[in-house]
Design a protein around this motif. Sequence first.
Motif, PDB file in Angstrom:
ATOM      1  N   ASP A  94      32.555  35.942  46.447  1.00 50.77           N
ATOM      2  CA  ASP A  94      33.385  34.862  45.904  1.00 50.77           C
ATOM      3  C   ASP A  94      33.794  33.885  47.007  1.00 50.77           C
ATOM      4  N   GLU A  95      34.043  34.411  48.218  1.00 52.97           N
ATOM      5  CA  GLU A  95      34.373  33.544  49.351  1.00 52.97           C
ATOM      6  C   GLU A  95      33.175  32.680  49.729  1.00 52.97           C
ATOM      7  N   GLY A 139      52.321  39.514  47.471  1.00 49.39           N
ATOM      8  CA  GLY A 139      51.634  38.978  48.643  1.00 49.39           C
ATOM      9  C   GLY A 139      50.141  38.903  48.381  1.00 49.39           C
ATOM     10  N   VAL A 140      49.542  37.752  48.648  1.00 47.24           N
ATOM     11  CA  VAL A 140      48.116  37.569  48.386  1.00 47.24           C
ATOM     12  C   VAL A 140      47.545  36.538  49.356  1.00 47.24           C
ATOM     13  N   GLU A 141      46.338  36.784  49.810  1.00 50.80           N
ATOM     14  CA  GLU A 141      45.650  35.834  50.687  1.00 50.80           C
ATOM     15  C   GLU A 141      44.858  34.877  49.814  1.00 50.80           C
ATOM     16  N   SER A 147      42.715  36.897  45.901  1.00 49.25           N
ATOM     17  CA  SER A 147      43.135  36.094  44.752  1.00 49.25           C
ATOM     18  C   SER A 147      42.329  36.460  43.511  1.00 49.25           C
ATOM     19  N   LEU A 148      41.081  36.890  43.716  1.00 45.25           N
ATOM     20  CA  LEU A 148      40.257  37.326  42.590  1.00 45.25           C
ATOM     21  C   LEU A 148      40.779  38.655  42.030  1.00 45.25           C
ATOM     22  N   ILE A 149      41.145  39.578  42.924  1.00 48.76           N
ATOM     23  CA  ILE A 149      41.714  40.858  42.494  1.00 48.76           C
ATOM     24  C   ILE A 149      43.021  40.627  41.732  1.00 48.76           C
ATOM     25  N   VAL A 305      33.439  33.045  36.517  1.00 46.77           N
ATOM     26  CA  VAL A 305      34.828  33.473  36.677  1.00 46.77           C
ATOM     27  C   VAL A 305      35.574  32.532  37.615  1.00 46.77           C
ATOM     28  N   LEU A 306      34.957  32.194  38.740  1.00 49.70           N
ATOM     29  CA  LEU A 306      35.606  31.317  39.722  1.00 49.70           C
ATOM     30  C   LEU A 306      35.860  29.932  39.151  1.00 49.70           C
TER      31      LEU A 306
END
Length: 331
Positions: A94-95, A139-141, A147-149, A305-306
């Motif tokens: 995804d990245e 907390g999320v990066e 962010s996908l999780i 999804v993205l």
Amino acid sequence: MVLNPEKTLLTRRQFITQLSALGLLPLFSGCEAIFSKPLSIAAHAWPGYEFMFLAMRENWLDKNQVALIETRSATDSLQKLKAGQADGAALTMDEILTARSEGVALSIVSIFNISAGADMLLAFPGINRLTDIKGKRIGVEEGSVSSLILHKALEAADLSSTDIIKVPLTIADHLDAWKNQQVDALVTYEPVASQLLADGAVKLFDSRSTPNLIVDALAVRTDRLKVSYRQAIMHLIEAHFKGLYHLNTNPQDASYRMAKHLNLPPKNVLNAYKGLVLPDLINNHRLLSGNKPVLLESATHLNKVLLQIGKINRSDTLNNLIDSSFLPTIL
């Protein structure tokens, strides 16, 4: 006597032609690699990427061919790619698709791992159900796989992003944020996850619920897939597989050698791999090779999804996303 360089110097093509006739072209190709810059690959600490770092520490990786740039997070690795400070990076798919949507043309040349539980949402005791995260600080990066999780976790809890308070944090800041209680829950991954679980964290969601969605891969700038870097890319992939082979054949020794870099006690290293599928060479070929690679199906789904969640603003054609030609031949 003054020499005329136009009459005395051979062109590069003439030089190579003569070397070829003399049977010296392989030697020249080696010299060409020496004079070019090493292939630079950005990567942060993560069990799936650790075999590259193990290879570097054990001198299985030729530093004249490959330079590993250790970063603090996936966000840092992406920034180095965008700034032109790295030729490639270890990233989740995804990245990679996100970077491609932002104009950084990348191609996947090998797969490190498929997450099957290693990426997770952890919370402080007392937050025991997924629905309990409503109104909580998470907390999320952003911009990374986390962010996908989080999106998938919220979807499973029938919640939206407006139902929580997002706290932007890179993986490098997760432990401090947890210890200082700056968050109520964290989307995190190994090796940090093992440390938080040992501290009493409650697991609410993990990547077992998102099969084949989170794939970590070696992505190289598409314009670097040239003859000058071909040997270096192949060498790096072979070094990764050597490290993986060492784990499979001598897990205790490998655990000891990898523990410090993963910031885990040697006895806990193998546990960090329990949530990962580690494709060997045969399975890399199975996933990446052929006219319709298996991975392409996952990429097609992930692309949708993205786009749906707004991580990319246009659909990726997926052209040149996968190049399996750098994988070692199966004997």
